[in-house]
Design a protein around this motif. Sequence first.
Motif, PDB file in Angstrom:
ATOM      1  N   LEU A 293       3.548   7.361   8.744  1.00 20.77           N
ATOM      2  CA  LEU A 293       4.010   6.039   9.177  1.00 20.77           C
ATOM      3  C   LEU A 293       3.834   5.846  10.677  1.00 20.77           C
ATOM      4  O   LEU A 293       3.543   4.741  11.140  1.00 20.77           O
ATOM      5  N   LEU A 294       3.982   6.928  11.440  1.00 17.77           N
ATOM      6  CA  LEU A 294       3.741   6.828  12.880  1.00 17.77           C
ATOM      7  C   LEU A 294       2.268   6.547  13.155  1.00 17.77           C
ATOM      8  O   LEU A 294       1.927   5.756  14.047  1.00 17.77           O
ATOM      9  N   ARG A 295       1.382   7.184  12.387  1.00 17.55           N
ATOM     10  CA  ARG A 295      -0.049   6.899  12.532  1.00 17.55           C
ATOM     11  C   ARG A 295      -0.352   5.464  12.115  1.00 17.55           C
ATOM     12  O   ARG A 295      -1.160   4.778  12.744  1.00 17.55           O
ATOM     13  N   ALA A 296       0.313   5.025  11.051  1.00 18.10           N
ATOM     14  CA  ALA A 296       0.128   3.642  10.597  1.00 18.10           C
ATOM     15  C   ALA A 296       0.600   2.660  11.662  1.00 18.10           C
ATOM     16  O   ALA A 296      -0.045   1.629  11.911  1.00 18.10           O
ATOM     17  N   GLU A 297       1.710   2.986  12.309  1.00 21.18           N
ATOM     18  CA  GLU A 297       2.239   2.110  13.356  1.00 21.18           C
ATOM     19  C   GLU A 297       1.230   1.945  14.491  1.00 21.18           C
ATOM     20  O   GLU A 297       1.040   0.846  15.020  1.00 21.18           O
ATOM     21  N   THR A 298       0.554   3.042  14.839  1.00 22.18           N
ATOM     22  CA  THR A 298      -0.466   2.976  15.888  1.00 22.18           C
ATOM     23  C   THR A 298      -1.616   2.065  15.471  1.00 22.18           C
ATOM     24  O   THR A 298      -2.084   1.227  16.258  1.00 22.18           O
ATOM     25  N   SER A 299      -2.082   2.211  14.232  1.00 19.32           N
ATOM     26  CA  SER A 299      -3.182   1.372  13.738  1.00 19.32           C
ATOM     27  C   SER A 299      -2.802  -0.103  13.753  1.00 19.32           C
ATOM     28  O   SER A 299      -3.597  -0.964  14.159  1.00 19.32           O
ATOM     29  N   VAL A 300      -1.594  -0.393  13.309  1.00 17.48           N
ATOM     30  CA  VAL A 300      -1.133  -1.785  13.246  1.00 17.48           C
ATOM     31  C   VAL A 300      -1.004  -2.368  14.651  1.00 17.48           C
ATOM     32  O   VAL A 300      -1.408  -3.512  14.910  1.00 17.48           O
TER      33      VAL A 300
ATOM     34  N   ASP B  80       0.857  -1.187   0.000  1.00 18.10           N
ATOM     35  CA  ASP B  80       0.000   0.000   0.000  1.00 18.10           C
ATOM     36  C   ASP B  80       0.890   1.233   0.000  1.00 18.10           C
ATOM     37  O   ASP B  80       1.552   1.538   0.995  1.00 18.10           O
ATOM     38  N   VAL B  81       0.925   1.938  -1.130  1.00 14.46           N
ATOM     39  CA  VAL B  81       1.784   3.110  -1.288  1.00 14.46           C
ATOM     40  C   VAL B  81       1.002   4.357  -0.883  1.00 14.46           C
ATOM     41  O   VAL B  81      -0.089   4.606  -1.388  1.00 14.46           O
ATOM     42  N   GLY B  82       1.577   5.146   0.031  1.00 14.40           N
ATOM     43  CA  GLY B  82       0.855   6.288   0.574  1.00 14.40           C
ATOM     44  C   GLY B  82      -0.177   5.822   1.576  1.00 14.40           C
ATOM     45  O   GLY B  82      -1.333   6.238   1.558  1.00 14.40           O
ATOM     46  N   THR B  83       0.242   4.962   2.493  1.00 12.49           N
ATOM     47  CA  THR B  83      -0.694   4.229   3.359  1.00 12.49           C
ATOM     48  C   THR B  83      -1.391   5.097   4.394  1.00 12.49           C
ATOM     49  O   THR B  83      -2.474   4.768   4.856  1.00 12.49           O
ATOM     50  N   ASP B  84      -0.760   6.220   4.791  1.00 13.67           N
ATOM     51  CA  ASP B  84      -1.310   7.122   5.803  1.00 13.67           C
ATOM     52  C   ASP B  84      -1.578   6.370   7.109  1.00 13.67           C
ATOM     53  O   ASP B  84      -0.647   5.926   7.766  1.00 13.67           O
ATOM     54  N   HIS B  85      -2.838   6.135   7.482  1.00 13.75           N
ATOM     55  CA  HIS B  85      -3.151   5.453   8.740  1.00 13.75           C
ATOM     56  C   HIS B  85      -3.074   3.925   8.636  1.00 13.75           C
ATOM     57  O   HIS B  85      -3.311   3.229   9.623  1.00 13.75           O
ATOM     58  N   ALA B  86      -2.791   3.417   7.450  1.00 12.46           N
ATOM     59  CA  ALA B  86      -2.742   1.960   7.209  1.00 12.46           C
ATOM     60  C   ALA B  86      -4.099   1.300   7.424  1.00 12.46           C
ATOM     61  O   ALA B  86      -4.173   0.100   7.691  1.00 12.46           O
ATOM     62  N   HIS B  87      -5.177   2.053   7.282  1.00 14.43           N
ATOM     63  CA  HIS B  87      -6.505   1.466   7.476  1.00 14.43           C
ATOM     64  C   HIS B  87      -6.795   0.367   6.457  1.00 14.43           C
ATOM     65  O   HIS B  87      -7.400  -0.656   6.802  1.00 14.43           O
ATOM     66  N   LEU B  88      -6.363   0.581   5.212  1.00 11.17           N
ATOM     67  CA  LEU B  88      -6.641  -0.419   4.176  1.00 11.17           C
ATOM     68  C   LEU B  88      -5.951  -1.753   4.469  1.00 11.17           C
ATOM     69  O   LEU B  88      -6.627  -2.793   4.518  1.00 11.17           O
ATOM     70  N   PRO B  89      -4.627  -1.789   4.671  1.00  9.61           N
ATOM     71  CA  PRO B  89      -4.000  -3.090   4.956  1.00  9.61           C
ATOM     72  C   PRO B  89      -4.476  -3.713   6.261  1.00  9.61           C
ATOM     73  O   PRO B  89      -4.589  -4.946   6.348  1.00  9.61           O
ATOM     74  N   VAL B  90      -4.775  -2.897   7.271  1.00 11.03           N
ATOM     75  CA  VAL B  90      -5.285  -3.450   8.528  1.00 11.03           C
ATOM     76  C   VAL B  90      -6.623  -4.147   8.285  1.00 11.03           C
ATOM     77  O   VAL B  90      -6.840  -5.290   8.714  1.00 11.03           O
ATOM     78  N   TRP B  91      -7.531  -3.484   7.581  1.00 11.64           N
ATOM     79  CA  TRP B  91      -8.851  -4.072   7.317  1.00 11.64           C
ATOM     80  C   TRP B  91      -8.722  -5.343   6.485  1.00 11.64           C
ATOM     81  O   TRP B  91      -9.385  -6.350   6.765  1.00 11.64           O
ATOM     82  N   LEU B  92      -7.871  -5.318   5.478  1.00 15.76           N
ATOM     83  CA  LEU B  92      -7.712  -6.490   4.611  1.00 15.76           C
ATOM     84  C   LEU B  92      -7.132  -7.674   5.376  1.00 15.76           C
ATOM     85  O   LEU B  92      -7.524  -8.826   5.144  1.00 15.76           O
ATOM     86  N   CYS B  93      -6.214  -7.400   6.298  1.00 14.68           N
ATOM     87  CA  CYS B  93      -5.661  -8.485   7.120  1.00 14.68           C
ATOM     88  C   CYS B  93      -6.697  -8.995   8.118  1.00 14.68           C
ATOM     89  O   CYS B  93      -6.842 -10.207   8.320  1.00 14.68           O
ATOM     90  N   GLU B  94      -7.418  -8.085   8.745  1.00 11.65           N
ATOM     91  CA  GLU B  94      -8.405  -8.490   9.752  1.00 11.65           C
ATOM     92  C   GLU B  94      -9.524  -9.330   9.151  1.00 11.65           C
ATOM     93  O   GLU B  94     -10.054 -10.236   9.805  1.00 11.65           O
ATOM     94  N   THR B  95      -9.898  -9.026   7.915  1.00 13.40           N
ATOM     95  CA  THR B  95     -10.984  -9.772   7.273  1.00 13.40           C
ATOM     96  C   THR B  95     -10.491 -11.030   6.568  1.00 13.40           C
ATOM     97  O   THR B  95     -11.297 -11.786   6.015  1.00 13.40           O
ATOM     98  N   GLY B  96      -9.182 -11.247   6.568  1.00 16.13           N
ATOM     99  CA  GLY B  96      -8.629 -12.438   5.940  1.00 16.13           C
ATOM    100  C   GLY B  96      -8.539 -12.363   4.433  1.00 16.13           C
ATOM    101  O   GLY B  96      -8.311 -13.381   3.773  1.00 16.13           O
ATOM    102  N   LYS B  97      -8.685 -11.166   3.889  1.00 13.15           N
ATOM    103  CA  LYS B  97      -8.633 -11.046   2.428  1.00 13.15           C
ATOM    104  C   LYS B  97      -7.202 -11.113   1.906  1.00 13.15           C
ATOM    105  O   LYS B  97      -6.975 -11.458   0.746  1.00 13.15           O
ATOM    106  N   ILE B  98      -6.228 -10.761   2.747  1.00  6.21           N
ATOM    107  CA  ILE B  98      -4.820 -10.916   2.386  1.00  6.21           C
ATOM    108  C   ILE B  98      -4.085 -11.561   3.557  1.00  6.21           C
ATOM    109  O   ILE B  98      -4.555 -11.522   4.704  1.00  6.21           O
ATOM    110  N   LYS B  99      -2.930 -12.148   3.261  1.00  7.81           N
ATOM    111  CA  LYS B  99      -2.134 -12.783   4.317  1.00  7.81           C
ATOM    112  C   LYS B  99      -1.271 -11.766   5.050  1.00  7.81           C
ATOM    113  O   LYS B  99      -1.112 -11.836   6.273  1.00  7.81           O
ATOM    114  N   SER B 100      -0.688 -10.834   4.291  1.00  7.40           N
ATOM    115  CA  SER B 100       0.195  -9.848   4.909  1.00  7.40           C
ATOM    116  C   SER B 100       0.274  -8.620   4.015  1.00  7.40           C
ATOM    117  O   SER B 100      -0.220  -8.624   2.881  1.00  7.40           O
ATOM    118  N   ALA B 101       0.915  -7.566   4.552  1.00  7.82           N
ATOM    119  CA  ALA B 101       0.978  -6.314   3.796  1.00  7.82           C
ATOM    120  C   ALA B 101       2.273  -5.574   4.099  1.00  7.82           C
ATOM    121  O   ALA B 101       2.910  -5.781   5.141  1.00  7.82           O
TER     122      ALA B 101
END
Length: 234
Positions: A55-62, A24-45
Amino acid sequence: MTVQLSGRLQAIADLVTCRAVLADVGTDHAHLPVWLCETGKIKSAIAMDVRKGPLLRAETSVRLAGLEDRIQLRLSDGLEQLRAGEADSIVIAGMGGILIRTILQKCPDRAASAKELILGPQSDPDQVRRQAQNLHFRIDREDFIREDGKYYPLIHLIPGEEEAAYAEEELFFGPCLLRDRNPVLKEYLLRRMRTTGQILEGLKKHSTESSRRRAEELGKEKRLLEAALNRYEM
């Protein structure tokens, strides 16, 4: 579930088909990869951003989601810190089309190694579609989202060559969207047509060189809008 996606991010998530590794390029809060991992749609990101603040905000979300073992965070200018073949899906959204084009141009080997690209240009979508052709990707699906009064095109690409060259209006407004007569796109086209017509009428009152050039630009835009709207009558 620790995150709730906006309508635009949900539409992007719906376009992800590969269930392995997503970048995820330009991930900001990393909401997209977090949601995709939580729902099992992807294995990792791999969540990447060019700035430390996001990235600090993304780290908090993760961390709140307990996904430190599945989501890597990388400070990266575009795709520079991604290795070729490392991601099956690459998402580049939330930025202008010229910037997305530049990101793809700077690291063509990384982009070309993916099984799918999901691109969300906030301007100049024709530049993104042209660059995708240069990378030998073809448009597989598209969506067009209205959120908070703004419109967002989304483009899903897979490796392969297009069967035929795009018409100019398809590059600007999307071949799949026009083929499917997307209703949100039609709303956008009609709105743009009204605005363009009003500006052209106003320019008739001026005779400067700059107003003449602007009228020529808008005349071209109006012809593209008309060509796109004609697709809805076919």
